[in-house]
Design a protein around this motif. Structure first.
Motif, PDB file in Angstrom:
ATOM      1  N   CYS A 126      -1.491   5.808  14.197  1.00 45.80           N
ATOM      2  CA  CYS A 126      -1.862   4.605  14.951  1.00 45.80           C
ATOM      3  C   CYS A 126      -0.852   4.316  16.053  1.00 45.80           C
ATOM      4  O   CYS A 126      -1.216   3.856  17.139  1.00 45.80           O
ATOM      5  CB  CYS A 126      -1.975   3.404  14.019  1.00 45.80           C
ATOM      6  SG  CYS A 126      -3.398   3.461  12.938  1.00 45.80           S
ATOM      7  N   TRP A 127       0.406   4.620  15.795  1.00 43.46           N
ATOM      8  CA  TRP A 127       1.463   4.426  16.779  1.00 43.46           C
ATOM      9  C   TRP A 127       1.157   5.231  18.044  1.00 43.46           C
ATOM     10  O   TRP A 127       1.312   4.755  19.162  1.00 43.46           O
ATOM     11  CB  TRP A 127       2.775   4.854  16.167  1.00 43.46           C
ATOM     12  CG  TRP A 127       4.018   4.613  16.976  1.00 43.46           C
ATOM     13  CD1 TRP A 127       4.112   4.267  18.291  1.00 43.46           C
ATOM     14  CD2 TRP A 127       5.351   4.710  16.509  1.00 43.46           C
ATOM     15  NE1 TRP A 127       5.421   4.148  18.661  1.00 43.46           N
ATOM     16  CE2 TRP A 127       6.211   4.416  17.577  1.00 43.46           C
ATOM     17  CE3 TRP A 127       5.908   5.034  15.280  1.00 43.46           C
ATOM     18  CZ2 TRP A 127       7.583   4.426  17.454  1.00 43.46           C
ATOM     19  CZ3 TRP A 127       7.276   5.036  15.172  1.00 43.46           C
ATOM     20  CH2 TRP A 127       8.111   4.736  16.247  1.00 43.46           C
ATOM     21  N   PHE A 128       0.693   6.468  17.867  1.00 42.03           N
ATOM     22  CA  PHE A 128       0.416   7.317  19.021  1.00 42.03           C
ATOM     23  C   PHE A 128      -0.980   7.102  19.605  1.00 42.03           C
ATOM     24  O   PHE A 128      -1.170   7.287  20.810  1.00 42.03           O
ATOM     25  CB  PHE A 128       0.606   8.791  18.642  1.00 42.03           C
ATOM     26  CG  PHE A 128       2.040   9.149  18.419  1.00 42.03           C
ATOM     27  CD1 PHE A 128       2.936   9.174  19.471  1.00 42.03           C
ATOM     28  CD2 PHE A 128       2.501   9.445  17.150  1.00 42.03           C
ATOM     29  CE1 PHE A 128       4.268   9.496  19.273  1.00 42.03           C
ATOM     30  CE2 PHE A 128       3.838   9.772  16.933  1.00 42.03           C
ATOM     31  CZ  PHE A 128       4.718   9.797  18.002  1.00 42.03           C
ATOM     32  N   ILE A 129      -1.938   6.730  18.785  1.00 45.86           N
ATOM     33  CA  ILE A 129      -3.321   6.610  19.244  1.00 45.86           C
ATOM     34  C   ILE A 129      -3.601   5.272  19.928  1.00 45.86           C
ATOM     35  O   ILE A 129      -4.252   5.229  20.969  1.00 45.86           O
ATOM     36  CB  ILE A 129      -4.303   6.823  18.068  1.00 45.86           C
ATOM     37  CG1 ILE A 129      -4.212   8.269  17.581  1.00 45.86           C
ATOM     38  CG2 ILE A 129      -5.715   6.477  18.461  1.00 45.86           C
ATOM     39  CD1 ILE A 129      -4.962   8.535  16.304  1.00 45.86           C
ATOM     40  N   LEU A 130      -3.111   4.189  19.344  1.00 45.34           N
ATOM     41  CA  LEU A 130      -3.433   2.865  19.864  1.00 45.34           C
ATOM     42  C   LEU A 130      -2.667   2.568  21.154  1.00 45.34           C
ATOM     43  O   LEU A 130      -1.494   2.919  21.291  1.00 45.34           O
ATOM     44  CB  LEU A 130      -3.119   1.781  18.832  1.00 45.34           C
ATOM     45  CG  LEU A 130      -3.928   1.815  17.551  1.00 45.34           C
ATOM     46  CD1 LEU A 130      -3.446   0.720  16.606  1.00 45.34           C
ATOM     47  CD2 LEU A 130      -5.401   1.647  17.838  1.00 45.34           C
ATOM     48  N   LEU A 189       0.509   8.991   2.695  1.00 44.03           N
ATOM     49  CA  LEU A 189      -0.758   8.760   3.388  1.00 44.03           C
ATOM     50  C   LEU A 189      -0.644   7.598   4.371  1.00 44.03           C
ATOM     51  O   LEU A 189      -0.997   7.731   5.553  1.00 44.03           O
ATOM     52  CB  LEU A 189      -1.872   8.486   2.371  1.00 44.03           C
ATOM     53  CG  LEU A 189      -3.224   8.085   2.987  1.00 44.03           C
ATOM     54  CD1 LEU A 189      -3.788   9.254   3.777  1.00 44.03           C
ATOM     55  CD2 LEU A 189      -4.181   7.624   1.929  1.00 44.03           C
ATOM     56  N   PHE A 190      -0.154   6.463   3.925  1.00 49.64           N
ATOM     57  CA  PHE A 190      -0.087   5.303   4.803  1.00 49.64           C
ATOM     58  C   PHE A 190       0.967   5.463   5.899  1.00 49.64           C
ATOM     59  O   PHE A 190       0.813   4.947   6.991  1.00 49.64           O
ATOM     60  CB  PHE A 190       0.162   4.031   3.989  1.00 49.64           C
ATOM     61  CG  PHE A 190      -1.070   3.551   3.284  1.00 49.64           C
ATOM     62  CD1 PHE A 190      -2.040   2.832   3.949  1.00 49.64           C
ATOM     63  CD2 PHE A 190      -1.269   3.849   1.939  1.00 49.64           C
ATOM     64  CE1 PHE A 190      -3.179   2.403   3.301  1.00 49.64           C
ATOM     65  CE2 PHE A 190      -2.400   3.424   1.284  1.00 49.64           C
ATOM     66  CZ  PHE A 190      -3.362   2.700   1.967  1.00 49.64           C
ATOM     67  N   ILE A 191       2.024   6.193   5.606  1.00 51.09           N
ATOM     68  CA  ILE A 191       3.039   6.440   6.641  1.00 51.09           C
ATOM     69  C   ILE A 191       2.462   7.344   7.731  1.00 51.09           C
ATOM     70  O   ILE A 191       2.677   7.107   8.924  1.00 51.09           O
ATOM     71  CB  ILE A 191       4.317   7.037   6.014  1.00 51.09           C
ATOM     72  CG1 ILE A 191       4.980   5.961   5.148  1.00 51.09           C
ATOM     73  CG2 ILE A 191       5.276   7.538   7.081  1.00 51.09           C
ATOM     74  CD1 ILE A 191       6.164   6.429   4.357  1.00 51.09           C
ATOM     75  N   VAL A 192       1.687   8.346   7.349  1.00 50.25           N
ATOM     76  CA  VAL A 192       1.039   9.217   8.333  1.00 50.25           C
ATOM     77  C   VAL A 192       0.021   8.423   9.155  1.00 50.25           C
ATOM     78  O   VAL A 192      -0.061   8.582  10.381  1.00 50.25           O
ATOM     79  CB  VAL A 192       0.380  10.432   7.630  1.00 50.25           C
ATOM     80  CG1 VAL A 192      -0.509  11.204   8.582  1.00 50.25           C
ATOM     81  CG2 VAL A 192       1.442  11.342   7.044  1.00 50.25           C
ATOM     82  N   VAL A 193      -0.736   7.561   8.504  1.00 52.11           N
ATOM     83  CA  VAL A 193      -1.708   6.723   9.227  1.00 52.11           C
ATOM     84  C   VAL A 193      -0.993   5.794  10.200  1.00 52.11           C
ATOM     85  O   VAL A 193      -1.434   5.619  11.341  1.00 52.11           O
ATOM     86  CB  VAL A 193      -2.581   5.925   8.223  1.00 52.11           C
ATOM     87  CG1 VAL A 193      -3.405   4.876   8.941  1.00 52.11           C
ATOM     88  CG2 VAL A 193      -3.479   6.861   7.445  1.00 52.11           C
ATOM     89  N   TYR A 194       0.133   5.220   9.787  1.00 55.78           N
ATOM     90  CA  TYR A 194       0.901   4.338  10.666  1.00 55.78           C
ATOM     91  C   TYR A 194       1.395   5.098  11.901  1.00 55.78           C
ATOM     92  O   TYR A 194       1.274   4.628  13.028  1.00 55.78           O
ATOM     93  CB  TYR A 194       2.090   3.736   9.909  1.00 55.78           C
ATOM     94  CG  TYR A 194       2.826   2.676  10.695  1.00 55.78           C
ATOM     95  CD1 TYR A 194       2.458   1.346  10.602  1.00 55.78           C
ATOM     96  CD2 TYR A 194       3.871   3.008  11.561  1.00 55.78           C
ATOM     97  CE1 TYR A 194       3.116   0.364  11.321  1.00 55.78           C
ATOM     98  CE2 TYR A 194       4.532   2.043  12.288  1.00 55.78           C
ATOM     99  CZ  TYR A 194       4.152   0.721  12.169  1.00 55.78           C
ATOM    100  OH  TYR A 194       4.797  -0.233  12.889  1.00 55.78           O
ATOM    101  N   ALA A 231       0.829  -1.203   0.000  1.00 51.99           N
ATOM    102  CA  ALA A 231       0.000   0.000   0.000  1.00 51.99           C
ATOM    103  C   ALA A 231       0.865   1.255   0.000  1.00 51.99           C
ATOM    104  O   ALA A 231       0.557   2.236  -0.693  1.00 51.99           O
ATOM    105  CB  ALA A 231      -0.930  -0.002   1.212  1.00 51.99           C
ATOM    106  N   VAL A 232       1.950   1.237   0.763  1.00 52.46           N
ATOM    107  CA  VAL A 232       2.856   2.394   0.790  1.00 52.46           C
ATOM    108  C   VAL A 232       3.488   2.601  -0.581  1.00 52.46           C
ATOM    109  O   VAL A 232       3.537   3.729  -1.092  1.00 52.46           O
ATOM    110  CB  VAL A 232       3.948   2.215   1.881  1.00 52.46           C
ATOM    111  CG1 VAL A 232       5.054   3.245   1.719  1.00 52.46           C
ATOM    112  CG2 VAL A 232       3.337   2.316   3.263  1.00 52.46           C
TER     113      VAL A 232
END
Length: 138
Positions: free
Chosen positions: A58-62, A50-55, A42-43
């Motif tokens: 998720c690193w900070f949110i989850l 986009l996918f790097i920002v989402v990753y 996907a990257v």
């Protein structure tokens, strides 16, 4: 039948960077290698940002996955593998053991149990057990 409630966590112990892909593999019940390949694909196909920002988000949110403590009353002589049911995967992407490996593991567990039962039977039918039982009756 009630399904267990699934929650999305990141699993840094199984992960390479932050454990986001490991958490996704647990959540979707997929093999970790497949989730990593899907993410990298996907990257590469989307240009990446986009996918790097989402990753990173998720690193900070989850939350990190917490270890489940051993419940009181469980015997520490048993490994966690003895207590967990064997899950067999039917498709390549699913988590679990291949059927041949699951049968091998079940055979190993039954062989160990048979050995323990034979050991108990030998002790119960021994004269040492009879003497101890008679002493305890006094």
């Amino acid at each position: 039948m009630s399904k267990r409630r699934r929650e999305l966590y990141r699993d840094p112990k199984r992960g390479k960077l932050a454990g986001v892909c490991a958490g996704l593999s647990d959540y979707f019940d997929m093999e970790l290698w497949l989730v990593r390949i899907l993410f990298v694909t996907a990257v590469l196909l989307s240009g990446g940002p986009l996918f790097i920002v989402v990753y990173i988000a998720c690193w900070f949110i989850l939350d990190k996955k917490t270890e489940t403590p051993q419940t009181p009353g469980t015997n520490s002589n048993y490994s966690s593998k003895d207590e967990d049911p064997v899950s067999v995967k039917f498709k390549v992407w699913q988590k679990g053991e291949p059927p041949r490996q699951a049968l091998f593991d079940l055979k190993e567990r039954l062989t160990r149990l048979d050995g323990r039962i034979q050991h108990m039977e030998t002790y119960v039918t021994s004269s040492e057990y009879t003497v101890k039982r008679e002493i305890n009756k006094l």
